[in-house]
Write a protein that holds these residues in place. Structure first.
Motif, PDB file in Angstrom:
ATOM      1  N   VAL A 206       0.849  -1.198   0.000  1.00 18.99           N
ATOM      2  CA  VAL A 206       0.000   0.000   0.000  1.00 18.99           C
ATOM      3  C   VAL A 206       0.886   1.250   0.000  1.00 18.99           C
ATOM      4  CG1 VAL A 206      -1.641   1.358   1.353  1.00 18.99           C
ATOM      5  CG2 VAL A 206      -1.988  -1.098   1.086  1.00 18.99           C
ATOM      6  N   ALA A 207       1.900   1.231   0.860  1.00 13.92           N
ATOM      7  CA  ALA A 207       2.828   2.364   0.912  1.00 13.92           C
ATOM      8  C   ALA A 207       3.608   2.484  -0.382  1.00 13.92           C
ATOM      9  CB  ALA A 207       3.784   2.190   2.099  1.00 13.92           C
ATOM     10  N   GLU A 208       4.047   1.343  -0.939  1.00 14.99           N
ATOM     11  CA  GLU A 208       4.804   1.395  -2.188  1.00 14.99           C
ATOM     12  C   GLU A 208       3.945   1.910  -3.337  1.00 14.99           C
ATOM     13  OE1 GLU A 208       7.255  -1.531  -5.273  1.00 14.99           O
ATOM     14  OE2 GLU A 208       6.813  -2.224  -3.241  1.00 14.99           O
ATOM     15  N   ALA A 209       2.682   1.496  -3.390  1.00 12.84           N
ATOM     16  CA  ALA A 209       1.788   1.966  -4.453  1.00 12.84           C
ATOM     17  C   ALA A 209       1.609   3.476  -4.376  1.00 12.84           C
ATOM     18  CB  ALA A 209       0.436   1.257  -4.360  1.00 12.84           C
ATOM     19  N   ALA A 210       1.484   4.007  -3.156  1.00 11.20           N
ATOM     20  CA  ALA A 210       1.333   5.452  -2.996  1.00 11.20           C
ATOM     21  C   ALA A 210       2.594   6.171  -3.446  1.00 11.20           C
ATOM     22  CB  ALA A 210       1.015   5.782  -1.540  1.00 11.20           C
ATOM     23  N   THR A 211       3.771   5.634  -3.068  1.00 15.86           N
ATOM     24  CA  THR A 211       5.036   6.238  -3.489  1.00 15.86           C
ATOM     25  C   THR A 211       5.179   6.201  -4.998  1.00 15.86           C
ATOM     26  OG1 THR A 211       6.134   5.626  -1.419  1.00 15.86           O
ATOM     27  CG2 THR A 211       7.543   6.065  -3.316  1.00 15.86           C
ATOM     28  N   ALA A 213       2.875   6.071  -7.265  1.00 10.00           N
ATOM     29  CA  ALA A 213       1.940   7.011  -7.893  1.00 10.00           C
ATOM     30  C   ALA A 213       2.499   8.431  -7.854  1.00 10.00           C
ATOM     31  CB  ALA A 213       0.591   6.949  -7.187  1.00 10.00           C
ATOM     32  N   GLN A 214       3.142   8.792  -6.758  1.00  8.77           N
ATOM     33  CA  GLN A 214       3.719  10.135  -6.636  1.00  8.77           C
ATOM     34  C   GLN A 214       4.906  10.317  -7.577  1.00  8.77           C
ATOM     35  OE1 GLN A 214       4.580  10.162  -2.471  1.00  8.77           O
ATOM     36  NE2 GLN A 214       2.443  10.363  -1.855  1.00  8.77           N
ATOM     37  N   ILE A 215       5.747   9.282  -7.710  1.00 14.72           N
ATOM     38  CA  ILE A 215       6.903   9.393  -8.596  1.00 14.72           C
ATOM     39  C   ILE A 215       6.454   9.428 -10.052  1.00 14.72           C
ATOM     40  CG2 ILE A 215       9.100   8.337  -9.274  1.00 14.72           C
ATOM     41  CD1 ILE A 215       9.148   7.009  -6.514  1.00 14.72           C
ATOM     42  N   ALA A 216       5.433   8.637 -10.386  1.00 11.63           N
ATOM     43  CA  ALA A 216       4.896   8.672 -11.745  1.00 11.63           C
ATOM     44  C   ALA A 216       4.381  10.068 -12.083  1.00 11.63           C
ATOM     45  CB  ALA A 216       3.777   7.635 -11.893  1.00 11.63           C
ATOM     46  N   LYS A 217       3.744  10.705 -11.123  1.00 10.18           N
ATOM     47  CA  LYS A 217       3.270  12.074 -11.333  1.00 10.18           C
ATOM     48  C   LYS A 217       4.452  13.032 -11.489  1.00 10.18           C
ATOM     49  CE  LYS A 217       0.460  15.711  -9.192  1.00 10.18           C
ATOM     50  NZ  LYS A 217      -0.352  16.101  -7.993  1.00 10.18           N
ATOM     51  N   LEU A 218       5.492  12.825 -10.664  1.00  9.57           N
ATOM     52  CA  LEU A 218       6.669  13.686 -10.720  1.00  9.57           C
ATOM     53  C   LEU A 218       7.316  13.650 -12.099  1.00  9.57           C
ATOM     54  CD1 LEU A 218       8.749  15.436  -9.085  1.00  9.57           C
ATOM     55  CD2 LEU A 218       9.968  13.306  -8.638  1.00  9.57           C
ATOM     56  N   TYR A 219       7.390  12.447 -12.706  1.00  9.47           N
ATOM     57  CA  TYR A 219       8.054  12.295 -14.000  1.00  9.47           C
ATOM     58  C   TYR A 219       7.079  12.277 -15.175  1.00  9.47           C
ATOM     59  CZ  TYR A 219      12.691  11.508 -12.074  1.00  9.47           C
ATOM     60  OH  TYR A 219      13.911  11.683 -11.458  1.00  9.47           O
ATOM     61  N   ASP A 220       5.863  12.694 -14.946  1.00  4.91           N
ATOM     62  CA  ASP A 220       4.878  12.713 -16.028  1.00  4.91           C
ATOM     63  C   ASP A 220       5.366  13.584 -17.191  1.00  4.91           C
ATOM     64  OD1 ASP A 220       2.342  12.213 -17.255  1.00  4.91           O
ATOM     65  OD2 ASP A 220       1.724  14.232 -16.664  1.00  4.91           O
ATOM     66  N   GLY A 221       5.328  13.046 -18.396  1.00  2.00           N
ATOM     67  CA  GLY A 221       5.726  13.798 -19.582  1.00  2.00           C
ATOM     68  C   GLY A 221       7.214  13.908 -19.787  1.00  2.00           C
ATOM     69  N   HIS A 222       8.016  13.148 -19.022  1.00  2.61           N
ATOM     70  CA  HIS A 222       9.467  13.241 -19.170  1.00  2.61           C
ATOM     71  C   HIS A 222       9.908  12.666 -20.508  1.00  2.61           C
ATOM     72  CE1 HIS A 222      13.768  12.840 -18.329  1.00  2.61           C
ATOM     73  NE2 HIS A 222      13.574  13.707 -17.350  1.00  2.61           N
ATOM     74  N   VAL A 299      13.283   4.871 -20.897  1.00  3.05           N
ATOM     75  CA  VAL A 299      13.599   3.774 -19.993  1.00  3.05           C
ATOM     76  C   VAL A 299      12.572   3.793 -18.874  1.00  3.05           C
ATOM     77  CG1 VAL A 299      15.278   2.807 -18.380  1.00  3.05           C
ATOM     78  CG2 VAL A 299      16.060   3.802 -20.536  1.00  3.05           C
ATOM     79  N   ALA A 300      11.908   2.661 -18.691  1.00  2.00           N
ATOM     80  CA  ALA A 300      10.914   2.544 -17.630  1.00  2.00           C
ATOM     81  C   ALA A 300      11.586   1.999 -16.375  1.00  2.00           C
ATOM     82  CB  ALA A 300       9.776   1.619 -18.057  1.00  2.00           C
ATOM     83  N   PHE A 301      11.276   2.604 -15.233  1.00  2.00           N
ATOM     84  CA  PHE A 301      11.840   2.190 -13.956  1.00  2.00           C
ATOM     85  C   PHE A 301      10.734   1.607 -13.083  1.00  2.00           C
ATOM     86  CE2 PHE A 301      14.738   5.295 -15.671  1.00  2.00           C
ATOM     87  CZ  PHE A 301      15.988   4.748 -15.393  1.00  2.00           C
ATOM     88  N   LEU A 302      11.031   0.460 -12.498  1.00  4.55           N
ATOM     89  CA  LEU A 302      10.048  -0.296 -11.741  1.00  4.55           C
ATOM     90  C   LEU A 302      10.523  -0.491 -10.309  1.00  4.55           C
ATOM     91  CD1 LEU A 302       9.715  -3.156 -14.407  1.00  4.55           C
ATOM     92  CD2 LEU A 302       8.487  -0.957 -14.409  1.00  4.55           C
ATOM     93  N   ASP A 303       9.589  -0.822  -9.435  1.00  4.81           N
ATOM     94  CA  ASP A 303       9.886  -1.236  -8.056  1.00  4.81           C
ATOM     95  C   ASP A 303      10.350  -0.073  -7.194  1.00  4.81           C
ATOM     96  OD1 ASP A 303      10.646  -2.462  -5.665  1.00  4.81           O
ATOM     97  OD2 ASP A 303      11.200  -4.313  -6.681  1.00  4.81           O
ATOM     98  N   PHE A 304       9.466   0.379  -6.299  1.00  3.02           N
ATOM     99  CA  PHE A 304       9.769   1.526  -5.446  1.00  3.02           C
ATOM    100  C   PHE A 304       9.566   1.204  -3.965  1.00  3.02           C
ATOM    101  CE2 PHE A 304       8.848   3.063  -9.662  1.00  3.02           C
ATOM    102  CZ  PHE A 304       9.894   3.934  -9.879  1.00  3.02           C
ATOM    103  N   GLY A 305       9.845  -0.062  -3.608  1.00  2.81           N
ATOM    104  CA  GLY A 305       9.744  -0.443  -2.207  1.00  2.81           C
ATOM    105  C   GLY A 305      10.822   0.188  -1.356  1.00  2.81           C
TER     106      GLY A 305
END
Length: 483
Positions: A206-211, A213-222, A299-305
């Motif tokens: 749950v915490a990782e999903a929230a993190t 989502a925030q990083i995806a928003k941060l890098y939106d349109g990069h 380049v797609a980055f995965l896993d933000f635990g």
């Protein structure tokens, strides 16, 4: 059923203890059988004994998952100098299993985890769910599925009982150190303490999903970095759902032409290292299984635990230290470290030792020239900095590196290891000057990144505090929101 993952502290400690015992016996037998043998034969037998011991440790790490699996992943990324050159390929193949191979946990067991967390049958949550895993992680594995609205998603599911197993690992850290020291003396108490500090937080999806989502928003349109959006409303403590990303895995990228590997390496460097100095936050788990080269060239980055946000003052300290090292200002570097408390016995550490120690780990990105990074270069720097067998810098190795800096240095070393496996070339210092000196971009990717930054002022990601895992069957608000 979770029998594939030993969960009790005793069982998991005994598993490692068996390795230690067999190693002692094997070494004793080897020494006894060496009597009267020639030097060449003794050297060959000692080498073979060491190889068998190291491979056995790798095998145990792979079956245990949890913290042990994480150590194995670090070994695989850094290509550490644990076996002779002529056996390196075989050893790396064994390590690759730790990084990539799907474990033997049955789909029925993994399906039960999903259905327990959602409180309903799998087919009521997903329109389609492929039972064959597409990737494996240290505490779970990933499946491809389709939502009822037609969206393709990746579903990361924790191994049954892995939360208990990880906590058992954390209690056994002292035993890990004693047992693994024979094959991997670089696993120091500081390395294990850093893992303990961050590993348990990985258990809460749950915490990782929230993190994420925030990083995806941060890098939106990069222009060249992509972070897939998570779906927090469909994520639970043990199940994380995010958009599915097609791409070329790291292993295939290693065979690409030089220019393409160089480009991918620069992107990896900018994301894993540059984000610390740009946003005061970074992903602390760089390894090849977490990156994909997408069809559009990003380049797609995965896993933000393992994601960390640092105090800007601490980031500034690291910046000042790297500047001092790049400019050969040994006295200034030593004084910075004394003031920060990194050097707690100044009378034992001279300015030159301090400078040379920092350069041994970071000179690759502080030299103003093109440099091709090799696995040997990356592993050599890591071992020189942390391995107690290396006689250099014994004073610095005994100093007190605060946990937040240890975490960032770990990310730096693992990024270095990834670049070494890609064998990519660049002027890494020219790139680093962008965040060390606020210099103008020196590459096309840098120019594109700065153009994007100008229109996307950064909003810092809020670090989600790890929470205790909910009991199985207790879906909480995340699963309720998915109904």
């Amino acid at each position: 059923m979770a029998k594939n993952v030993p969960t009790s502290r005793l069982a998991r400690g005994t598993k490692l203890g068996a390795v230690a015992a067999s190693t002692v016996i094997r070494n004793q037998r080897t020494r006894l059988s060496m009597r009267g043998r020639s030097e060449a034969v003794r050297a060959r037998m000692a080498e073979e004994s060491m190889i068998r011991t190291t491979e056995q440790v790798v095998m145990v790490l792979g079956t245990m998952k949890g913290v042990a699996m994480k150590l194995g992943q670090m070994m695989s990324v850094l290509d550490l100098d644990l076996v002779p050159d002529e056996h390196r390929d075989r050893f790396q193949q064994r390590l690759a299993v730790l990084r990539n191979a799907a474990p033997t946990v049955s789909f029925e067991a993994m399906r039960e985890v999903v259905e327990q967390d959602f409180g309903r049958p799998l087919d009521q949550v997903f329109a389609e769910f492929d039972p064959e895993p597409i990737a494996a992680a240290s505490i779970g594995q990933v499946y491809r599925a389709t939502l009822t609205d037609g969206r393709a998603v990746a579903v990361k599911v924790q191994y049954p009982g892995i939360d208990v197993a990880v906590r058992a690992d954390l209690k056994n850290l002292t035993m890990f150190r004693r047992i693994l020291a024979s094959a991997m003396p670089w696993i120091t108490p500081a390395v294990l303490d850093e893992l303990k500090l961050n590993m348990e937080g990985e258990l809460d999806y749950v915490a990782e999903a929230a993190t994420q989502a925030q990083i995806a928003k941060l890098y939106d349109g990069h222009p060249f970095i992509r972070v897939p959006r998570s779906l927090p409303e469909l994520s639970t403590t043990r199940v994380l759902v995010s958009e599915f990303v097609e791409g070329i895995p790291f292993e295939q990228a290693q065979a690409m032409p030089d220019a393409e590997r160089d480009r991918m390496g620069e992107i990896i460097y900018r994301f894993y290292v540059g984000s610390l100095f740009t946003f005061n936050e970074f992903c602390g788990d760089p390894h090849p299984g977490n990156v994909l080269l997408t069809p559009d060239g990003r380049v797609a980055f995965l896993d933000f635990g393992l994601f960390n946000r640092m105090d800007p003052a601490h980031v500034h300290f690291e910046k000042l230290c790297l500047r001092a090292a790049a400019e050969d200002r040994a006295e200034d570097l030593r004084e910075l470290m004394i003031q920060r408390g990194v050097i707690d016995s100044p009378e034992e550490i001279g300015a030159e030792e301090c400078l040379e120690y920092v350069l041994s780990a970071s000179e690759w990105c502080l030299v103003d020239e093109e440099l091709t990074i090799t696995p040997e270069l990356a592993s050599g720097a890591f071992l020189l900095a942390v391995d107690p067998r290396a006689s250099e810098f014994t004073g610095m190795k005994q100093q007190n590196l605060p946990p937040e800096h240890l975490f960032s240095r770990r990310a730096d070393f693992l990024t270095f290891g990834m670049l070494g496996q890609l064998g990519c070339t660049n002027n890494w210092y020219a790139i680093a000057r962008e965040w060390l000196y606020d210099a103008p971009p020196a590459t096309e990717l840098g120019a594109a990144h700065h153009e994007w930054l100008a229109t996307h002022p950064p909003e810092p990601v809020k670090k989600t505090r790890p929470r205790k895992a909910r009991p199985a069957g207790d879906q909480g608000t995340a699963a309720k929101g998915a109904r």
